[in-house]
Each structure stands twice: as C-alpha cells, then as structure tokens.
Design a protein around this motif. Structure first.
Motif, PDB file in Angstrom:
ATOM      1  N   PHE A  40      38.981  17.566   2.457  1.00 27.52           N
ATOM      2  CA  PHE A  40      38.995  18.485   3.592  1.00 27.52           C
ATOM      3  C   PHE A  40      37.915  18.089   4.588  1.00 27.52           C
ATOM      4  O   PHE A  40      36.914  17.479   4.227  1.00 27.52           O
ATOM      5  N   PHE A  41      38.124  18.484   5.848  1.00 20.85           N
ATOM      6  CA  PHE A  41      37.124  18.288   6.890  1.00 20.85           C
ATOM      7  C   PHE A  41      36.267  19.547   7.009  1.00 20.85           C
ATOM      8  O   PHE A  41      36.770  20.658   6.866  1.00 20.85           O
ATOM      9  N   TYR A  42      34.995  19.365   7.316  1.00 22.19           N
ATOM     10  CA  TYR A  42      34.128  20.524   7.523  1.00 22.19           C
ATOM     11  C   TYR A  42      34.508  21.298   8.785  1.00 22.19           C
ATOM     12  O   TYR A  42      34.107  22.444   8.941  1.00 22.19           O
ATOM     13  N   ASP A  43      35.285  20.675   9.668  1.00 24.02           N
ATOM     14  CA  ASP A  43      35.662  21.361  10.906  1.00 24.02           C
ATOM     15  C   ASP A  43      37.072  20.950  11.314  1.00 24.02           C
ATOM     16  O   ASP A  43      37.378  19.758  11.395  1.00 24.02           O
ATOM     17  N   ASN A  44      37.931  21.940  11.575  1.00 21.76           N
ATOM     18  CA  ASN A  44      39.304  21.654  11.990  1.00 21.76           C
ATOM     19  C   ASN A  44      39.364  20.854  13.280  1.00 21.76           C
ATOM     20  O   ASN A  44      40.216  19.980  13.450  1.00 21.76           O
ATOM     21  N   GLY A  45      38.462  21.172  14.210  1.00 23.10           N
ATOM     22  CA  GLY A  45      38.500  20.483  15.496  1.00 23.10           C
ATOM     23  C   GLY A  45      38.253  19.004  15.360  1.00 23.10           C
ATOM     24  O   GLY A  45      38.914  18.193  16.035  1.00 23.10           O
ATOM     25  N   ILE A  46      37.305  18.617  14.504  1.00 31.25           N
ATOM     26  CA  ILE A  46      37.046  17.193  14.287  1.00 31.25           C
ATOM     27  C   ILE A  46      38.255  16.525  13.666  1.00 31.25           C
ATOM     28  O   ILE A  46      38.651  15.415  14.050  1.00 31.25           O
ATOM     29  N   ARG A  47      38.891  17.206  12.723  1.00 34.49           N
ATOM     30  CA  ARG A  47      40.099  16.637  12.120  1.00 34.49           C
ATOM     31  C   ARG A  47      41.150  16.376  13.180  1.00 34.49           C
ATOM     32  O   ARG A  47      41.773  15.309  13.226  1.00 34.49           O
ATOM     33  N   ASN A  48      41.397  17.342  14.050  1.00 34.32           N
ATOM     34  CA  ASN A  48      42.429  17.181  15.066  1.00 34.32           C
ATOM     35  C   ASN A  48      42.031  16.153  16.121  1.00 34.32           C
ATOM     36  O   ASN A  48      42.892  15.470  16.687  1.00 34.32           O
ATOM     37  N   ALA A  49      40.727  16.016  16.379  1.00 36.06           N
ATOM     38  CA  ALA A  49      40.265  15.003  17.320  1.00 36.06           C
ATOM     39  C   ALA A  49      40.501  13.602  16.788  1.00 36.06           C
ATOM     40  O   ALA A  49      40.835  12.681  17.534  1.00 36.06           O
ATOM     41  N   VAL A  50      40.335  13.431  15.490  1.00 34.08           N
ATOM     42  CA  VAL A  50      40.514  12.121  14.865  1.00 34.08           C
ATOM     43  C   VAL A  50      41.923  11.595  15.089  1.00 34.08           C
ATOM     44  O   VAL A  50      42.130  10.392  15.305  1.00 34.08           O
ATOM     45  N   ILE A  51      42.919  12.500  15.055  1.00 29.60           N
ATOM     46  CA  ILE A  51      44.310  12.067  15.221  1.00 29.60           C
ATOM     47  C   ILE A  51      44.868  12.460  16.589  1.00 29.60           C
ATOM     48  O   ILE A  51      46.066  12.318  16.846  1.00 29.60           O
ATOM     49  N   ARG A  52      43.972  12.962  17.462  1.00 27.04           N
ATOM     50  CA  ARG A  52      44.355  13.295  18.855  1.00 27.04           C
ATOM     51  C   ARG A  52      45.523  14.275  18.903  1.00 27.04           C
ATOM     52  O   ARG A  52      46.474  14.102  19.661  1.00 27.04           O
ATOM     53  N   GLN A  53      45.443  15.339  18.112  1.00 21.94           N
ATOM     54  CA  GLN A  53      46.515  16.340  18.096  1.00 21.94           C
ATOM     55  C   GLN A  53      45.921  17.728  18.357  1.00 21.94           C
ATOM     56  O   GLN A  53      45.253  18.286  17.472  1.00 21.94           O
ATOM     57  N   PHE A  54      46.165  18.251  19.558  1.00 27.17           N
ATOM     58  CA  PHE A  54      45.627  19.557  19.942  1.00 27.17           C
ATOM     59  C   PHE A  54      46.725  20.533  20.370  1.00 27.17           C
ATOM     60  O   PHE A  54      46.478  21.466  21.124  1.00 27.17           O
ATOM     61  N   GLN A  55      47.935  20.331  19.866  1.00 33.36           N
ATOM     62  CA  GLN A  55      49.019  21.239  20.228  1.00 33.36           C
ATOM     63  C   GLN A  55      48.717  22.650  19.718  1.00 33.36           C
ATOM     64  O   GLN A  55      48.058  22.821  18.704  1.00 33.36           O
ATOM     65  N   PRO A  56      49.234  23.671  20.408  1.00 30.32           N
ATOM     66  CA  PRO A  56      49.059  25.044  19.922  1.00 30.32           C
ATOM     67  C   PRO A  56      49.704  25.220  18.553  1.00 30.32           C
ATOM     68  O   PRO A  56      50.607  24.475  18.160  1.00 30.32           O
ATOM     69  N   ILE A  57      49.238  26.212  17.837  1.00 33.34           N
ATOM     70  CA  ILE A  57      49.712  26.472  16.474  1.00 33.34           C
ATOM     71  C   ILE A  57      51.223  26.626  16.417  1.00 33.34           C
ATOM     72  O   ILE A  57      51.880  26.153  15.478  1.00 33.34           O
ATOM     73  N   GLY A  58      51.808  27.288  17.415  1.00 29.68           N
ATOM     74  CA  GLY A  58      53.250  27.517  17.409  1.00 29.68           C
ATOM     75  C   GLY A  58      54.075  26.261  17.508  1.00 29.68           C
ATOM     76  O   GLY A  58      55.276  26.271  17.210  1.00 29.68           O
ATOM     77  N   ASN A  59      53.448  25.136  17.933  1.00 30.11           N
ATOM     78  CA  ASN A  59      54.178  23.879  18.099  1.00 30.11           C
ATOM     79  C   ASN A  59      53.812  22.841  17.044  1.00 30.11           C
ATOM     80  O   ASN A  59      54.068  21.657  17.222  1.00 30.11           O
ATOM     81  N   ARG A  60      53.216  23.290  15.939  1.00 28.56           N
ATOM     82  CA  ARG A  60      52.716  22.340  14.951  1.00 28.56           C
ATOM     83  C   ARG A  60      53.464  22.466  13.630  1.00 28.56           C
ATOM     84  O   ARG A  60      53.838  23.562  13.219  1.00 28.56           O
ATOM     85  N   ALA A  61      53.597  21.315  12.954  1.00 28.54           N
ATOM     86  CA  ALA A  61      54.200  21.306  11.618  1.00 28.54           C
ATOM     87  C   ALA A  61      53.140  21.360  10.532  1.00 28.54           C
ATOM     88  O   ALA A  61      53.469  21.506   9.349  1.00 28.54           O
ATOM     89  N   ASP A  62      51.863  21.248  10.921  1.00 27.63           N
ATOM     90  CA  ASP A  62      50.790  21.180   9.922  1.00 27.63           C
ATOM     91  C   ASP A  62      49.962  22.455   9.856  1.00 27.63           C
ATOM     92  O   ASP A  62      48.820  22.432   9.395  1.00 27.63           O
ATOM     93  N   VAL A  63      50.517  23.582  10.310  1.00 31.99           N
ATOM     94  CA  VAL A  63      49.735  24.820  10.350  1.00 31.99           C
ATOM     95  C   VAL A  63      49.265  25.239   8.955  1.00 31.99           C
ATOM     96  O   VAL A  63      48.143  25.751   8.793  1.00 31.99           O
ATOM     97  N   GLY A  64      50.093  25.017   7.939  1.00 33.85           N
ATOM     98  CA  GLY A  64      49.682  25.364   6.585  1.00 33.85           C
ATOM     99  C   GLY A  64      48.462  24.577   6.143  1.00 33.85           C
ATOM    100  O   GLY A  64      47.535  25.130   5.531  1.00 33.85           O
TER     101      GLY A  64
END
Length: 375
Positions: free
Chosen positions: A263-287
């Motif tokens: 796990f990452f200590y911060d969700n934002g860093i995880r999403n920055a690593v893969i350049r994915q900042f879509q809103p929750i409603g448009n994501r397949a990885d919300v779980g």
C-alpha cells in the motif's frame, strides 16, 4: 495552520535531555511542526542537512568544538538530518557532553537516519513518525461533516498538507511531490544506478494496489531481477512511500502464509505515479483506493498512538478473504472494506470457525469515521 497529532506529544519532550527524532516523508510538515514548537524559545540554532555548510561544520567534529559552537544554545534543530554523516554520533556527543542543548532532528529516510542513530542513541532519544494529514487531524480543523464530504477528493488527491491547502492545484502539486521525493531523494539515498527501473517498479506496484504482490511477478513485469526488486521495495518503505502488509496465518493449512500486499502511505502519490486523477465516479479502481485509504489511515493511528497491534490481511487458497485483521491485547478484529454501503459482506466461515472469538465489522463511507477514531 492545521494542528498535528504530534504537536502536544513533542512539546512534552522539550524539557528532558533526550533527543527527539521525527521521521517521515518530505513535505508532510515536520519542519513546520518544529518551527511552531520553538517559535517562542530563546537561543535556537537551526541547521539543515541539505546545506553544504552544515556538512562542513560537522566534518570531524569534536566535543570541544561542539561545546564552543553550542555555547548558550537551548535548542539545536537538525532538519533533514539523514544527510549529515555520522549524525547519530554527533547527536550522542551533544546529548552526553552538552546536556544544556536539546536536539530536535527530522529525517525523510528512516533507512539512513535510523541506521545512524539506533545504536548510538540507545536510551538517548524519543522517535516519532509523521505522515500526511490524517482524517482525525483534518476533522478537527474542518469539522467531521465537512471532512467526510471531501472523502472522494481525498481518495483521488490524498492528504499532503500542500495538496489540502492548495486543492485547486492538487494535481500539479502531487506530480511535483512525486518527482521530488520519489525519484530524487530515493535515488540519492542508495545510489540507485537504474532510475528507470525504480520508476517501472513503483508504477507496477501502483497498478496492483489492493492485490497480493509477488516478487517474482514484479520481476517479470519490470524486467528487474528478484533481489533488486526486494531491495528497491525496502528502500521505498524506508523512504515512507509505501508499506507492506503480510497475511495472517495461524491455524489453517489453507491460509496463505507468505503473501504480501503493498500500500501507499498516500492515495494522491499513488495516483500521481500512474498519472490517473479521474473522479471516483469514472474509475474502475475505487475499491482499491478505498482499501488503500483506510489502511494508510490505520497506519497513521498506529504512528500517533491511537491504536496498538499489528495489521494483516487474510486469505485462503480458495480465495476466501478479509481486508484487514488486527490483533491487540489478544483480541482479533476483522474488517471488510466496502465502498458501496449497500453491498453485503459477512465473515468467511473458515475464519469464523478457526477464530470464533474474533470481532467482525464492515467499513463503508457511512461509518468509516468511527473506524478512524473520530466520533
């Protein structure tokens, strides 16, 4: 300023002789915390390990020179102390021979700072971990209702102080943070010769968030040999980018005993690593984001003394699973994380039969505040 959990904890330690070491990622507020604590203190010296003059000052330092340099100094702050050679011995000399000077040190790498201070400072230090802003800290600042309303934003952009304060520029701030402390500090930390391999590894871990991770699989995915994968993961842990969680196994042959999740200590860093900042409603990885958020928040609770015990996940070879198993004072508690509050979940029979005294709870957006210790 958002008050941090460590404010009062560290403030209580200012009057004794032991050094205070605050570890944690860059940009989580360690320096801000210390500036606030020593703001009204007289006779403070502030040095940073990023400054060549500081490195020159401590090169071949002796107790005589230390005493002369620190004469009249009530508090010495060593910021980013992991970059100071033999910093543990330096702090030991001050603690033993200049007892009128209190040392406060920060470090963004436990690999370097803890290695240099663990033996030298046995019985001479208080050590604390500071992480990105917690739900409890943000709730005290914004109010529980308002912070709960921002949950989807936190799942995507995380809780770094600069991201919270500059929410309109969250994506740009995160991309700069990821580049700064992932690929510069860490490459310096262990003289990594293949930065491209490190980037591939972090991205591979990010895409497998919430899944069991095999070193062999990561090796095949990234083209890095298994020993190097394990080494890089350890460095990423020591730099507070990510943490590994083992599988709980005690009674059943069918339990997975050697599996790991990362796990990452911060969700934002995880999403920055893969350049994915879509809103929750448009994501397949919300779980996976929901699981990472709750696991990281639980780590913050452990760091700040709000809970004790170890964290595991649980799974059998037949794929029965539990997201989180905690043990504290002999009591097992099992938690299942569901983003949809209407989604049903029950304790797997194999776990209930093997551990009949375990408590069980489903954590979802309508009750997660209580799970994170906020009433």
């Amino acid at each position: 300023m958002i008050e941090r959990e460590l404010n009062h904890v560290v403030a209580r330690r200012l009057e004794d002789r032991k050094a205070v070491i605050i570890l944690g990622p860059r940009q989580v507020g360690k320096t801000t915390l210390l500036r606030d604590l020593v703001r009204d203190e007289p006779e403070v010296k502030w040095l940073t390990g990023d400054d060549p003059d500081t490195l020159a000052l401590f090169d071949g330092i002796t107790t005589t020179r230390l005493g002369a340099f620190l004469r009249g100094c009530r508090i010495l702050v060593l910021d980013e102390a992991q970059r100071i050679p033999n910093v543990g011995m330096v702090i030991k000399l001050i603690t033993d021979h200049v007892p009128e000077t209190k040392v406060l040190a920060t470090g963004s790498s436990s690999l370097e700072l803890a290695h240099h201070t663990r033996e030298a400072l046995t019985g001479r230090k208080w050590e604390y971990l500071m992480l990105p802003l917690s739900f409890a800290e943000l709730s005290r600042h914004h109010g529980r209702w308002e912070e709960s309303r921002l949950l989807e934003h936190r799942l995507v952009y995380g809780s770094y102080p600069e991201v919270v304060v500059n929410s309109g520029d969250a994506e740009e701030v995160l991309l700069q943070l990821a580049d700064s402390y992932l690929y510069k500090d860490i490459l310096w930390l262990d003289s990594i010769k293949r930065p491209d391999a490190l980037v591939r590894l972090v991205q591979a871990v990010a895409f497998q968030l919430g899944s069991e991770v095999s070193l062999n699989e990561l090796s095949r995915t990234t083209g890095i040999d298994v020993k190097t994968v394990d080494k890089y993961l350890s460095i990423l842990e020591q730099a507070f980018v990510l943490f590994r969680v083992g599988s709980f196994s005690r009674n059943l042959r069918s339990e997975l005993g050697q599996a790991r999740k990362i796990f990452f200590y911060d969700n934002g860093i995880r999403n920055a690593v893969i350049r994915q900042f879509q809103p929750i409603g448009n994501r397949a990885d919300v779980g996976a984001l929901w699981e990472n958020y709750l696991m990281a928040e639980r780590q913050k609770m452990k760091a700040y003394g709000q809970m004790r015990g170890n964290l595991w996940f649980w799974r059998t070879h037949r794929q029965a699973e539990i997201d989180l198993v905690e043990e504290s004072d002999g009591q097992l508690r099992a938690f299942e994380f569901k983003w949809n509050p209407l989604q049903k979940a029950k304790l797997p029979k194999a776990f209930a039969d093997a551990y009949p005294d375990a408590q069980f709870q489903v954590v979802h957006p309508k009750n997660f505040a209580e799970f994170l210790g906020v009433e």
